[in-house]
Design an enzyme around this catalytic site. Structure first.
Site, PDB file in Angstrom:
ATOM      1  N   HIS A  96      -4.367  11.780  -7.229  1.00 39.01           N
ATOM      2  CA  HIS A  96      -5.045  13.080  -7.429  1.00 39.01           C
ATOM      3  C   HIS A  96      -4.409  14.197  -6.601  1.00 39.01           C
ATOM      4  O   HIS A  96      -4.719  15.374  -6.819  1.00 39.01           O
ATOM      5  CB  HIS A  96      -6.545  12.961  -7.157  1.00 39.01           C
ATOM      6  N   ASP A  97      -3.523  13.861  -5.660  1.00 38.77           N
ATOM      7  CA  ASP A  97      -2.821  14.883  -4.875  1.00 38.77           C
ATOM      8  C   ASP A  97      -1.724  15.591  -5.672  1.00 38.77           C
ATOM      9  O   ASP A  97      -1.183  16.596  -5.192  1.00 38.77           O
ATOM     10  CB  ASP A  97      -2.151  14.246  -3.643  1.00 38.77           C
ATOM     11  N   ASP A 143       0.859  -1.182   0.000  1.00 39.72           N
ATOM     12  CA  ASP A 143       0.000   0.000   0.000  1.00 39.72           C
ATOM     13  C   ASP A 143       0.895   1.231   0.000  1.00 39.72           C
ATOM     14  O   ASP A 143       1.526   1.567   1.006  1.00 39.72           O
ATOM     15  CB  ASP A 143      -0.906  -0.015   1.238  1.00 39.72           C
TER      16      ASP A 143
END
Length: 348
Positions: free
Chosen positions: A256-257, A185
């Site tokens: 998306h950051d 992750d």
């Protein structure tokens, strides 16, 4: 407008314009609600009707200023003034309680990430003129450096990113994990997604990758759930080479950051670590402006103001993946609005 008798009273140009624009220009009421959330007024009142002097004592506020704030809010339906100078929680104000499942108090707290995110919009003119995030002009440093330097705000950010049990389940179930032995992750925060996956798949192992302070909070969280024995921890930036050997490298609401150049760098790091036999799974909010144009437009502007990132369509993500050496093998839209892109490193 009619007055007494036959006299006709016409609104001034200002009054007519204000009736149209007031709902989208008022900054007084939104900030007043945030101050009430920050001071924990709902929790301090509880079920009591309190004189403003006592509420000011409990909240460490100035009684006169607090009374003016609450009177304004009560005129707009948030809190109730039962008698002059005596206030109580009503139904809208109850939404600001610390334990409310909506977490509105946390999202509006000016001392936490949610409130500071909104304050960043006072620098929107800077963003529109320069194309640069307003966060750094308002708060004095880019967002990630600011979060690292201000522990309370960083912890608030981690907590907000880990909220939404239904959404986490929806995201985790958006990919077929059968046959996956080891998931990495990347930018996984405090491990909320990993916890969901490890709990649902007893044979799965994981590696959590995030910056050191966040990673330690993740270690404590997963240890508390008894899942740390099945999880390795890598405290690092995802712009650095990632731990190799994972079957799947997952990025949930990370891309998306970032602007296109940095997003491509992150994806390329994942592709390099995955190697020819691994996969890269990108999970974002639904990838299309047609799904909810207003929400897409708002989030797109928010990402620009906060970090210089952007919301993207599936076509946009596919273009980014291609630039990073990845082919999109499949796309799935989940019931709660996540889009899951299954990517494979391009051979040769």
């Amino acid at each position: 407008m009619t007055g007494t008798g036959d006299e006709t009273v016409h609104p001034t140009a200002w009054q007519a314009a204000w009736e149209v624009l007031a709902p989208v220009t008022d900054m007084v009421t939104p900030m007043a609600v945030r101050v009430a959330a920050t001071l924990r007024l709902t929790d301090l009142m509880g079920a009591d009707e309190l004189p403003v002097e006592e509420l000011a004592r409990r909240s460490g506020a100035d009684a006169d200023a607090l009374g003016r704030l609450l009177r304004h809010l009560s005129c707009h339906g948030v809190y109730a003034e039962r008698e002059p100078g005596v206030f109580a929680v009503n139904e809208p104000a109850a939404l600001l309680a610390a334990g409310h499942p909506s977490m509105m108090r946390d999202r509006l707290d000016l001392d936490g990430f949610g409130g500071q995110m909104d304050v960043a919009f006072t620098g929107l003119l800077h963003t529109v003129r320069t194309g640069r995030p307003a966060w750094e002009s308002v708060h004095g440093a880019p967002i990630w450096r600011h979060l690292a330097a201000h522990r309370q705000v960083g912890e608030s950010f981690d907590a907000l990113m880990a909220t939404g049990a239904d959404d986490l389940t929806d995201a985790a179930e958006g990919y077929d994990w059968s046959g996956v032995r080891h998931v990495v992750d990347v930018g996984g925060g405090t491990g909320a997604l990993i916890a969901e996956m490890l709990s649902a798949h007893p044979g799965l192992r994981a590696t959590l990758v995030d910056l050191p302070d966040t990673l330690e909070r993740g270690r404590r969280y997963l240890t508390g759930l008894g899942l740390d024995g099945r999880c390795a921890f890598a405290g690092q930036s995802f712009f650095e080479p990632l731990p190799p050997g994972g079957d799947v490298y997952v990025l949930r609401r990370v891309i998306h950051d970032w602007d296109d150049a940095d997003a491509e760098r992150v994806l390329r790091r994942c592709a390099d670590a995955a190697g020819p036999h691994g996969r890269v799974v990108v999970i974002e909010s639904r990838g299309g402006a047609d799904d909810d144009p207003a929400m897409f437009a708002e989030m797109d502007l928010r990402m620009l103001v906060i970090s210089g990132g952007r919301e993207r369509t599936v076509a946009d993500y596919t273009t980014l993946a291609d630039a990073a050496g990845l082919d999109v093998a499949g796309v799935r839209h989940t019931p709660l609005g996540n889009v899951v892109l299954d990517c494979v490193p391009r051979s040769g």
